[in-house]
Design a protein around this motif. Sequence first.
Motif, mmCIF file in Angstrom:
data_model
loop_
_atom_site.group_PDB
_atom_site.id
_atom_site.type_symbol
_atom_site.label_atom_id
_atom_site.label_comp_id
_atom_site.label_asym_id
_atom_site.label_seq_id
_atom_site.Cartn_x
_atom_site.Cartn_y
_atom_site.Cartn_z
ATOM 1 N N ASN A 1 34.899 18.527 42.151
ATOM 2 C CA ASN A 1 35.019 17.158 42.673
ATOM 3 C C ASN A 1 35.245 17.155 44.183
ATOM 4 O OD1 ASN A 1 34.694 16.129 40.122
ATOM 5 N ND2 ASN A 1 36.892 15.822 39.754
ATOM 6 N N SER A 2 36.121 18.076 44.646
ATOM 7 C CA SER A 2 36.446 18.110 46.075
ATOM 8 C C SER A 2 35.235 18.544 46.904
ATOM 9 C CB SER A 2 37.630 19.036 46.339
ATOM 10 O OG SER A 2 37.308 20.371 45.981
ATOM 11 N N ILE A 3 34.408 19.453 46.338
ATOM 12 C CA ILE A 3 33.193 19.888 47.050
ATOM 13 C C ILE A 3 32.211 18.715 47.172
ATOM 14 C CG2 ILE A 3 31.159 21.382 46.915
ATOM 15 C CD1 ILE A 3 32.971 23.485 45.555
ATOM 16 N N GLY B 1 25.846 16.731 48.167
ATOM 17 C CA GLY B 1 26.862 16.157 47.288
ATOM 18 C C GLY B 1 26.331 15.956 45.883
ATOM 19 N N LEU B 2 25.102 15.408 45.774
ATOM 20 C CA LEU B 2 24.494 15.211 44.455
ATOM 21 C C LEU B 2 24.190 16.548 43.789
ATOM 22 C CD1 LEU B 2 22.102 12.253 45.355
ATOM 23 C CD2 LEU B 2 24.065 12.149 43.822
ATOM 24 N N ARG B 3 23.791 17.560 44.594
ATOM 25 C CA ARG B 3 23.505 18.896 44.055
ATOM 26 C C ARG B 3 24.793 19.522 43.503
ATOM 27 N NH1 ARG B 3 20.071 20.101 47.694
ATOM 28 N NH2 ARG B 3 21.529 21.028 49.183
ATOM 29 N N ALA B 4 25.911 19.353 44.231
ATOM 30 C CA ALA B 4 27.199 19.882 43.756
ATOM 31 C C ALA B 4 27.612 19.210 42.454
ATOM 32 C CB ALA B 4 28.264 19.668 44.829
ATOM 33 N N PHE B 5 27.327 17.902 42.351
ATOM 34 C CA PHE B 5 27.645 17.154 41.130
ATOM 35 C C PHE B 5 26.812 17.675 39.958
ATOM 36 C CE2 PHE B 5 26.658 13.633 38.242
ATOM 37 C CZ PHE B 5 27.926 13.190 37.898
ATOM 38 N N ASP B 6 25.524 17.922 40.203
ATOM 39 C CA ASP B 6 24.636 18.410 39.135
ATOM 40 C C ASP B 6 25.039 19.806 38.651
ATOM 41 O OD1 ASP B 6 23.100 16.121 39.137
ATOM 42 O OD2 ASP B 6 21.648 16.884 40.597
ATOM 43 N N CYS B 7 25.605 20.615 39.562
ATOM 44 C CA CYS B 7 25.980 21.994 39.216
ATOM 45 C C CYS B 7 27.298 22.088 38.443
ATOM 46 C CB CYS B 7 26.078 22.849 40.475
ATOM 47 S SG CYS B 7 24.475 23.127 41.282
ATOM 48 N N GLY C 1 34.085 32.353 41.561
ATOM 49 C CA GLY C 1 34.069 31.620 40.300
ATOM 50 C C GLY C 1 34.974 30.410 40.228
ATOM 51 N N PHE C 2 35.454 29.926 41.348
ATOM 52 C CA PHE C 2 36.361 28.777 41.313
ATOM 53 C C PHE C 2 35.629 27.452 41.062
ATOM 54 C CE2 PHE C 2 39.275 31.652 43.588
ATOM 55 C CZ PHE C 2 40.434 31.426 42.868
ATOM 56 N N GLU C 3 34.273 27.475 41.095
ATOM 57 C CA GLU C 3 33.543 26.209 40.928
ATOM 58 C C GLU C 3 33.702 25.652 39.513
ATOM 59 O OE1 GLU C 3 30.726 29.365 39.568
ATOM 60 O OE2 GLU C 3 32.176 29.129 41.160
ATOM 61 N N SER C 4 34.193 26.486 38.576
ATOM 62 C CA SER C 4 34.361 26.023 37.196
ATOM 63 C C SER C 4 35.498 25.019 37.062
ATOM 64 C CB SER C 4 34.603 27.217 36.268
ATOM 65 O OG SER C 4 35.757 27.930 36.678
ATOM 66 N N TYR C 5 36.420 25.016 38.038
ATOM 67 C CA TYR C 5 37.507 24.032 38.012
ATOM 68 C C TYR C 5 36.939 22.656 38.375
ATOM 69 C CZ TYR C 5 40.904 27.840 37.894
ATOM 70 O OH TYR C 5 41.625 28.942 37.539
ATOM 71 N N SER D 1 31.539 20.732 33.881
ATOM 72 C CA SER D 1 32.251 19.612 33.242
ATOM 73 C C SER D 1 32.632 18.596 34.313
ATOM 74 C CB SER D 1 33.506 20.117 32.515
ATOM 75 O OG SER D 1 34.364 20.770 33.433
ATOM 76 N N ARG D 2 32.603 17.316 33.928
ATOM 77 C CA ARG D 2 32.882 16.233 34.870
ATOM 78 C C ARG D 2 33.899 15.289 34.257
ATOM 79 N NH1 ARG D 2 27.067 16.030 34.361
ATOM 80 N NH2 ARG D 2 26.076 17.280 36.004
ATOM 81 N N ASP D 3 34.665 14.655 35.134
ATOM 82 C CA ASP D 3 35.596 13.626 34.680
ATOM 83 C C ASP D 3 35.298 12.324 35.421
ATOM 84 O OD1 ASP D 3 36.506 14.094 37.219
ATOM 85 O OD2 ASP D 3 38.454 14.920 36.616
ATOM 86 N N SER D 4 36.162 11.364 35.255
ATOM 87 C CA SER D 4 35.957 10.050 35.887
ATOM 88 C C SER D 4 35.913 10.162 37.404
ATOM 89 C CB SER D 4 37.088 9.097 35.470
ATOM 90 O OG SER D 4 36.894 7.812 36.013
ATOM 91 N N VAL D 5 36.696 11.084 37.971
ATOM 92 C CA VAL D 5 36.714 11.274 39.432
ATOM 93 C C VAL D 5 35.342 11.715 39.921
ATOM 94 C CG1 VAL D 5 37.732 12.581 41.331
ATOM 95 C CG2 VAL D 5 39.181 11.809 39.442
ATOM 96 N N SER D 6 34.688 12.611 39.178
ATOM 97 C CA SER D 6 33.376 13.124 39.569
ATOM 98 C C SER D 6 32.384 11.977 39.765
ATOM 99 C CB SER D 6 32.835 14.086 38.511
ATOM 100 O OG SER D 6 33.829 14.971 38.056
#
Length: 736
Positions: free
Chosen positions: A86-88, A101-107, A77-81, A110-115
């Motif tokens: 972002n690192s993935i 990379g795009l799939r990880a972004f879609d999943c 469950g660490f993907e919620s961070y 919550s996203r921030d400017s770094v994402s």
Amino acid sequence: MVMGSHLYSKLQALSSKIKQASVNGKWREVVSGYSEIQSAGIQFNDPFVFPIVFKACAKLSWLLQGRCIQASLLKRGFESYVSVGNSIADFYMKCGDLCSGLRAFDCMNSRDSVSWNVIVFGLLDHGFEEEGLWWFSKLRVWGFEPNVSTLVLVIHACRSLWFDGEKIHGYVIRSGFWRISSVQNSILCLYSEFDSLSARKLFDEMSERDVISWSVVIRSYVQSQEPVLGLELFKEMVREAKTEPDCVTVTSVLKACAVLDDIDVGRSVHGFSIRRGFDLVDVFVRNSLIDMYSKGYDADSAFRVFDETTCRNIVSWNSILAGFVYNQRYDEALEMFRLMKKEALEADEVTLVSLLQVCKFFEHPLPCKSIHGVIIRRGYESNEVALSSLMDAYTSCSLVDDARTVFDSMSYKDVVSCSTMISGLGRCGRSDEAISIFCQMRDKPNAITVISLLSACSVSAVLRTSKWAHGIAIRRGLAINDISVDTSIVDAYAKCGAIDIARRTFDQITEKSIVSWTVIISAYAINGLPDKALASFDEMKRDSYTPNAVTYLAALSACNHGGLVKKGLMIFRSMVEEDQKPSLQHYSCIVDMLSRAGEIDTAMELIKNLPEDVKAGASAWGAILSGCRNRLKSGIITSEVVAEVLELEPLCSSGYLLASSVFAAEKSWVDVAMMRRLVKERNVRVVAGYSMVLEGSIARKFLAGDKLNHSDSELNDVVQRLHRCMRLDDMVGPIN
């Protein structure tokens, strides 16, 4: 409890080890430390370490290991961070797996400017400019701002896709990024691609300029064909002494010197680079020095720089090879290629282009075919420069059909390839094919294309076709603005026999050059008007134009064909007095002139007393042989001259035919028979001469020795056509 404390201490130690290894850039130790934690079965709950581990996998390009680590994190469950997500995404983008990379972004929940920056940066960094800019627009819609690195890449993408620089410039100012030096330089690079004036204006407005800023504007001037302004800016940079030029700056300045053929300034820049230590450590500077000296016609200095270069690359070898070709030192170019093979360096497209220029000079067909084979084996068939050079070499070696095969095989025929083929076909006498290719061109023809077309029209000697080509030049706006095109039009009309139109066209040239004057002098000479040719020669000198070697040759040719021996010798003497060194062509013209006038002994004396660096060719000896036929000189002179002609050109039929006619005139039938026997023994291909005359709009060819299988009425028609072609009113008086 003691056991738990021990595990906690071990976990803390390994965690510190991972972080320290990351600081020191020891990425393998980072991954091995994480693997140690996993092997010990310790529940690792520090989310701030995971980005470090993914960064290490990205640095090492360990895609499989990263996938395994991601799988273990998803289970826990660490993907919620956000930082972990972002690192993935960043890991996948940097490993080149953009879809993951795009799939990880879609999943990400919550996203921030770094994402957003990770995705935009990843796409742009891998060359997907359009996709990256689309994501950049989405980033702005969602209210996030790019970081500096992403913005620099966005500006670079705009430059690659030729986007409006003012729009991105305005965004940079509004977003508050303008004061950042790297962003300013990126905008400067964007402007420099399209408009050196706007780049200079922006450069002048910058409060802080670093070496990149100066180098960008200098390079912009050189690329936009304003090298003088580039050199002036470099001098200003050195005078200010606030910013030290670097290797990139010096490379651009040397390029400017090469464009201007200014070897004196180039030597000064070379001295500057030596003082700063650039010439020893930077191979780009040394390659630029080789190119600069070569373009300045100092091949010896270019070779000296090359010879002293210890860090040579393929560009170094190509530069010196091209330098020798540019300076017409073809034997040395071949020697450099042999040395290059000895060094086990593989020739690339640039090398092959230089070698094709050598083959073109020596007219060696076999090496052309070998290079063609290399082009096919190496997959260089998509390189249009290499194929155009190959076609040019083929046509120079009289392999026109091979050149046409290469041309027809090209999927896209650009203006360069079409111009090359038109020029080659025209040079080989196949003007109809050249005109046909021009009519089928898709791209807009440039000045070189039109010049090649006019050259083909002059070969066909059809006045109507030359007028058509002249009309094309006018419609394209080249007949007034380009002196090379104007000169070619004059030459085309002259070779069609339309000397009056040629003169009118010449008079319309607003800014004449020594080349245009030479062409009109030659025009009069080839049309049997030596007096007008010499009058134009005198007019040119009155207008303060200094004749060059080609101009003198045109004037001497007029004297030769007009029988003006005294005038010809006087012009030749003035050429020597004005420090113009006569070449073999000038001496051959004088020998021909003396031979035509019957002064065989004087011609023989001249040919035997030529300067040491000038060796008489077949044309000079052939001129004497022709004079022997007309004046029936003694057999001793004839035999000597025949021996020289046949030795110099053993496979050329003209020498045998001329010798045979001389021996026949002297009634030496044994020697005539010997000439015929030699032709058969040496397998010399006899090429018949022909005359071509214009009847209306049709050029008719009459081949020497051709048998007419026509009725008497058809033969009479041929004779009548010949009479109609004669212009009795244009005939000049008898030649003295």
